[in-house]
Motif scaffolding. Structure first.
Motif, PDB file in Angstrom:
ATOM      1  N   MET A  43       0.824  -1.209   0.000  1.00 17.93           N
ATOM      2  CA  MET A  43       0.000   0.000   0.000  1.00 17.93           C
ATOM      3  C   MET A  43       0.858   1.259   0.000  1.00 17.93           C
ATOM      4  O   MET A  43       0.526   2.265  -0.637  1.00 17.93           O
ATOM      5  CB  MET A  43      -0.923  -0.008   1.219  1.00 17.93           C
ATOM      6  N   ARG A  44       1.976   1.208   0.736  1.00 12.59           N
ATOM      7  CA  ARG A  44       2.850   2.377   0.840  1.00 12.59           C
ATOM      8  C   ARG A  44       3.404   2.784  -0.523  1.00 12.59           C
ATOM      9  O   ARG A  44       3.625   3.976  -0.782  1.00 12.59           O
ATOM     10  CB  ARG A  44       3.992   2.059   1.802  1.00 12.59           C
ATOM     11  N   ALA A  45       3.612   1.827  -1.398  1.00 14.01           N
ATOM     12  CA  ALA A  45       4.240   2.095  -2.683  1.00 14.01           C
ATOM     13  C   ALA A  45       3.274   2.647  -3.726  1.00 14.01           C
ATOM     14  O   ALA A  45       3.684   2.941  -4.852  1.00 14.01           O
ATOM     15  CB  ALA A  45       4.883   0.811  -3.220  1.00 14.01           C
ATOM     16  N   GLY A  48       2.664   5.667   6.144  1.00  5.85           N
ATOM     17  CA  GLY A  48       3.988   6.067   6.610  1.00  5.85           C
ATOM     18  C   GLY A  48       4.118   6.081   8.112  1.00  5.85           C
ATOM     19  O   GLY A  48       3.216   5.695   8.852  1.00  5.85           O
ATOM     20  N   GLY A  49       5.285   6.534   8.556  1.00  8.67           N
ATOM     21  CA  GLY A  49       5.585   6.618   9.987  1.00  8.67           C
ATOM     22  C   GLY A  49       6.005   5.280  10.543  1.00  8.67           C
ATOM     23  O   GLY A  49       7.189   5.000  10.717  1.00  8.67           O
ATOM     24  N   GLU A  62       6.680  15.089   1.928  1.00  7.32           N
ATOM     25  CA  GLU A  62       5.770  14.043   1.518  1.00  7.32           C
ATOM     26  C   GLU A  62       6.401  12.673   1.764  1.00  7.32           C
ATOM     27  O   GLU A  62       7.626  12.531   1.842  1.00  7.32           O
ATOM     28  CB  GLU A  62       5.413  14.197   0.032  1.00  7.32           C
ATOM     29  N   ILE A  63       5.576  11.662   1.915  1.00 11.60           N
ATOM     30  CA  ILE A  63       6.054  10.295   2.110  1.00 11.60           C
ATOM     31  C   ILE A  63       6.821   9.843   0.873  1.00 11.60           C
ATOM     32  O   ILE A  63       6.382  10.044  -0.267  1.00 11.60           O
ATOM     33  CB  ILE A  63       4.866   9.352   2.390  1.00 11.60           C
ATOM     34  N   ASP A  64       7.979   9.239   1.098  1.00 10.39           N
ATOM     35  CA  ASP A  64       8.813   8.717   0.017  1.00 10.39           C
ATOM     36  C   ASP A  64       8.835   7.198   0.125  1.00 10.39           C
ATOM     37  O   ASP A  64       9.563   6.643   0.953  1.00 10.39           O
ATOM     38  CB  ASP A  64      10.230   9.283   0.114  1.00 10.39           C
ATOM     39  N   PRO A  65       8.059   6.492  -0.712  1.00  7.50           N
ATOM     40  CA  PRO A  65       7.968   5.038  -0.570  1.00  7.50           C
ATOM     41  C   PRO A  65       9.226   4.290  -0.991  1.00  7.50           C
ATOM     42  O   PRO A  65       9.312   3.078  -0.769  1.00  7.50           O
ATOM     43  CB  PRO A  65       6.782   4.680  -1.473  1.00  7.50           C
TER      44      PRO A  65
END
Length: 243
Positions: free
Chosen positions: A168-170, A188-189, A216-219
């Motif tokens: 899901m993160r990707a 994230g986190g 921003e989140i970096d997958p």
């Protein structure tokens, strides 16, 4: 919105959730343990959407639990209260979706959810919906990949949860509360596993990602070494925004 999975077993409820709060554009504002547990009854709440709304609704549920000291009575009060909340326009500017895992006095392990906004893919808002086989929010890989990662009807979430959340993160996902907004990376986190049993609650941290507040989140960033923690029912929050 937050990715989470709740799954009831014959003797427990297991819950997976990530730990990032972020703005609608995906900018990380903080990290927190999103699964909050009642110190009075075996009941846990996890929400996605507006953090202030999630916190107010969670507090309301826990006040009912403290007053009744009963999961069944708490859920009955919540079901009745949701129509009042809707009539008063609460959460109109702060959409949220709330999921509950609990050990019912009469039904054993249960999972339920409700939303404060209308979503074409879900049942009516401001109604408490039973999910006897579990409930999840997020994007899942093809069944054959889930099986290869350890999925099974009786398999613990820890067996395949890290794989699911990395999947899901990707992927960028739309926010169902803001369907017109651009999809964002929203997992994230950290990844927490919370287990509710009749005799107590345990929390374990399965993954920690090196996400940065203000970015921003970096997958593409791999997770750090896992840290194991236990829960005594306490919670904390170090940021606000959207989860």
């Amino acid at each position: 919105m937050t990715g989470y999975i709740l799954k009831p077993y014959f003797d427990r409820v297991e819950i997976l959730s990530d730990g990032a709060n972020y703005l609608p554009d995906g900018t990380v504002t903080g990290f927190r343990e999103k699964v909050m547990t009642s110190p009075v009854v075996r009941l846990a709440v996890v929400g996605s959407g507006s953090v202030p709304v999630i916190d107010v609704l969670t507090d309301m549920i826990f006040v009912a639990a403290k007053a009744t000291k009963s999961v069944d009575d708490t859920l009955a009060i919540l079901a009745s209260a949701l129509s009042v909340i809707k009539a008063e326009g609460f959460a109109g500017d702060g959409p949220a979706r709330m999921a509950i895992g609990a050990i019912s006095e009469t039904r054993g392990p249960v999972t339920l959810f409700f939303s404060t906004f209308d979503d074409a893919d879900e049942p009516a808002a401001f109604e408490l919906h039973d999910r006897p086989h579990g409930f999840g929010q997020g994007e899942y890989p093809p069944p054959e990949e889930m099986v290869a990662a350890g999925w099974g009807h009786s398999a613990p979430l820890a067996d395949y949860g890290a794989f699911l959340f990395e999947y899901m993160r990707a992927r960028k996902r739309p926010n169902p509360a803001y369907p017109e907004a651009e999809p964002i990376y929203s997992i994230g986190g950290h990844l927490d596993l919370t287990v509710l049993r009749e005799d107590g609650c345990e929390r374990r941290r399965l993954l920690t990602w090196p996400d940065v507040i203000g970015q921003e989140i970096d997958p593409t960033q791999p997770p750090e070494d896992p840290v194991i923690t236990h829960s005594d029912g306490s919670t904390f929050s170090d940021g606000s925004g959207y989860a």
